[in-house]
Structure formats: C-alpha cells, structure tokens
Scaffold this active site. Structure first.
Site, mmCIF file in Angstrom:
data_model
loop_
_atom_site.group_PDB
_atom_site.id
_atom_site.type_symbol
_atom_site.label_atom_id
_atom_site.label_comp_id
_atom_site.label_asym_id
_atom_site.label_seq_id
_atom_site.Cartn_x
_atom_site.Cartn_y
_atom_site.Cartn_z
ATOM 1 N N LYS A 24 -7.095 2.389 -2.583
ATOM 2 C CA LYS A 24 -6.060 1.917 -2.144
ATOM 3 C C LYS A 24 -6.722 2.563 -0.864
ATOM 4 O O LYS A 24 -6.923 2.265 0.203
ATOM 5 C CB LYS A 24 -4.864 0.804 -1.980
ATOM 6 C CG LYS A 24 -4.895 0.068 -0.879
ATOM 7 C CD LYS A 24 -5.628 -0.883 -0.290
ATOM 8 C CE LYS A 24 -4.905 -0.784 0.776
ATOM 9 N NZ LYS A 24 -6.063 -2.694 1.769
ATOM 10 N N LYS A 58 0.511 4.700 8.670
ATOM 11 C CA LYS A 58 1.102 4.732 7.590
ATOM 12 C C LYS A 58 -0.189 5.088 6.352
ATOM 13 O O LYS A 58 -0.419 6.304 5.681
ATOM 14 C CB LYS A 58 2.299 3.786 7.025
ATOM 15 C CG LYS A 58 2.622 3.962 5.791
ATOM 16 C CD LYS A 58 2.066 2.916 4.696
ATOM 17 C CE LYS A 58 1.443 1.463 5.027
ATOM 18 N NZ LYS A 58 1.269 0.895 3.788
ATOM 19 N N THR A 100 0.654 -1.054 0.134
ATOM 20 C CA THR A 100 0.080 0.274 -0.082
ATOM 21 C C THR A 100 0.857 1.248 0.083
ATOM 22 O O THR A 100 1.747 1.378 0.865
ATOM 23 C CB THR A 100 -1.242 0.147 1.332
ATOM 24 O OG1 THR A 100 -1.631 -1.424 1.643
ATOM 25 C CG2 THR A 100 -1.302 1.371 1.438
#
Ligand SMILES: NC(=O)c1ccc[n+]([C@@H]2O[C@H](COP(=O)([O-])OP(=O)(O)OC[C@H]3O[C@@H](n4cnc5c(N)ncnc54)[C@H](OP(=O)(O)O)[C@@H]3O)[C@@H](O)[C@H]2O)c1
Length: 292
Positions: A171, A239, A96
């Site tokens: 995403k 993150k 990701t």
C-alpha cells in the site's frame, strides 16, 4: 458468522459499514466520536461503548482508522481489542499503516490466541459504498479464507500477499505514486492557469492523451472549481508519504520525487489545509514561489 464488528466510522469506515448493512449483515460498531455512528444505528447497527465490547460480541471485527497511533490505541489502550480477543476470534485492520505497526498488533493478538489480517484498501468512499474497493490482505491465511465472502462483498478484487507487513508495504509503495500524481496535476494546472490558458481545456487535452487517468479525471474538476471538501484528506496523504519515506529510508531506496511531494503536503498542512482534500495542493501551487 453472526454479528460483525466494525471500529472506526470516518469517511471510509462509515461507507464500508453502510455497504455491509445494506447487504443484510448485522453490525456492532464503535467510534471514538460516538455521534458518527448515528446514521448506522438508523440502518440497524448496534453501538458498543468500547472496542473490547465489540470484540466480545463478534467472532470477526474490522477496523478502519486514521493512522498507526489510532490503530495502536484501539488495540492496546484500556477497553481495547486485546482485552477480549481470544482463540476463535479474528481481527482485520484495513487502515493504511506501516509494517512495524501491523506486526506489533499481529503479535499481540496472536499471543492471546486470536487471528489477524492487515487489509489496506485502494479506492475512495464511493468504492467503499458500492463494494468496489481493492483489498490488499496479508497475515493469517485461514482467517482470510474464512472471511473471503465478506471481503468479496467489499471489493472488486482482493489480494493475499503472505506474511503480515507485506500488505502495508504494498500500500505504501502505491501511495508514493499517488502523492506525486496529486502534485504533478496541481503544478501543471497552475502553470496553465497562470499562463492565462483555460484550465478546462488543459484538463480536456490531458484526459485524451497518454497522461489521462481516473485520478486526474476525478481530481482535476474540483481543483478548477476550488472544491477542496475532504474525500481523502491532505493530513492522511502526508501520513502515507511519511510512512513510505521511512520505508524507503530503511531499504536505502532513493525517492527524491516522493520526498518533494511530501514537502508540498507539509507546506499545505502548515498553511492550514490539512483537513481539506489532498487536491488542495492546488492552493499550495497557486500561493506562488514566495510561499516556499
Ligand atoms: N479517504 C480515502 O479516500 C482513503 C482511501 C484509501 C485508504 N484510506 C485510509 O483509510 C483510513 C481511514 O481513512 P478515512 O478517510 O476514513 O479517515 P477519517 O475520515 O479521518 O476517519 C478516521 C477514523 O479514525 C478514528 N480515529 C482517529 N484517531 C483515533 C484515535 N486516537 N483513537 C480512536 N480512533 C481514532 C476517527 O475517529 P473520530 O471520528 O473520533 O475522529 C475516525 O473514525 C486511513 O488509514 C486512510 O489512509 C483512505
């Protein structure tokens, strides 16, 4: 296709690689911490010393790494992907990441004649092991079509979203929701617990009403049991929120709920919970108002 390369053998990478080995593929693997490759070697994988060595041996290589810094390092550093990527070779990064990172990697690989796909995934270690991920691909369409039989074995469904960057943006848009859901569940649960109510009854009522969903079903019981062993670490969820907030900032989209969720994750990390599962936001809520 011959041997397939795999870089990054963390929670997700190892599970995906085990699934592919189980389906008869020959894998050449690399991980920064070599000991994490041992179980795969027992199941027939070959270990390489560098990412470049993997690329040299394989026509197609996949990566599953923690964050943009890791993905950039594996491509651009000494012994990295760029040293051996060339025409006829393909590389897919399933981590990701943000669009700036995947575009930078894609351009560098294209400059060497290679083909690139981004392929972030939705799903857990269990979905990785059983080939039931959702793969959100974008980039080189010919490579996507060529490796679709492999993608199909890793996923219950894949999407091809066009140009590089679209996979990362999709995403991150999804992760905004996930970050908020973890926190909503923890807050409601702690409110019920501190009210002297039975937490299992809280989860039972939640599950049969309009708010029931697979994430709450999966994460509610470990929160009650205090089992925060990492499936998807708080560090990684933060993150994702950090990258998503940056995308929202770029596009001038107001995301105050996501920003508040990010604050909770940052608080959890400052409490030393970063390596635990994201469901440890339960501990942040339990710590009480004074902790903020
Ligand atoms: N876990 C989930 O449920 C889940 C679900 C969907 C998506 N994701 C995404 O999938 C990716 C991997 O997640 P994960 O849970 O598998 O993470 P993880 O268990 O923390 O594994 C991270 C991997 O990245 C490697 N790495 C970290 N920094 C590096 C660096 N500077 N250079 C080279 N390698 C480096 C680690 O190597 P070492 O072994 O040497 O540390 C390890 O192989 C992340 O982008 C995450 O956001 C995770």
């Amino acid at each position: 296709m011959g041997e397939i390369g795999f870089l990054g053998l963390g929670v997700m990478g190892k599970a995906i690689a085990m699934n592919l080995l189980g389906r008869g593929f020959k894998l050449v693997v690399w991980n920064r911490t070599l000991s994490r490759a041992e179980e795969l070697v027992e199941h027939g994988a070959t270990v390489a010393k560098t990412p470049a060595e993997v690329i040299k041996k394989c026509k197609f290589t996949m990566a599953m790494l923690s964050d943009p810094a890791a993905s950039l390092s594996v491509v651009f550093d000494q012994g990295g992907v760029l040293e051996q990527i060339c025409s006829g070779k393909g590389y897919m990064d399933m981590s990701t990441l943000d669009a700036n990172t995947t575009i930078k990697i894609s351009e560098a690989i294209a400059a060497k004649g290679g083909a690139f796909l981004e392929g972030p995934v939705s799903g857990t270690r269990k979905h990785s092991e059983s080939g039931q991920l959702i793969i959100i691909a974008a980039g080189d369409k010919s490579l996507y079509e060529e490796v679709l039989p492999i993608i199909d074995l890793m996923s219950k469904k894949s999407f091809f979203l066009g140009k590089v960057g679209n996979g990362a943006k999709m995403k991150l848009s999804l992760q905004v929701i996930m970050g908020s859901m973890f926190n909503s569940l923890a807050e409601g649960l702690v409110l019920a617990e501190k009210s002297g109510l039975d937490p299992q009854t809280f989860l039972d009522i939640l599950d049969i009403g309009a708010l029931g969903n697979p994430l709450f079903r999966r994460k509610g019981p470990p929160m009650i049991q205090g089992d925060y062993s990492p499936v998807f670490s708080m560090n990684l969820q933060q993150k994702d929120m950090r990258l998503a907030l940056s995308l929202a900032d770029e596009l001038l989209v107001p995301v105050p709920v996501a920003a508040a969720s990010n604050e909770v994750l940052e608080k959890g990390i400052s409490m030393g919970l970063g390596d635990l599962d994201t469901c440890a936001v339960h501990l942040v809520a339990k710590a009480g108002k004074g902790s903020f």
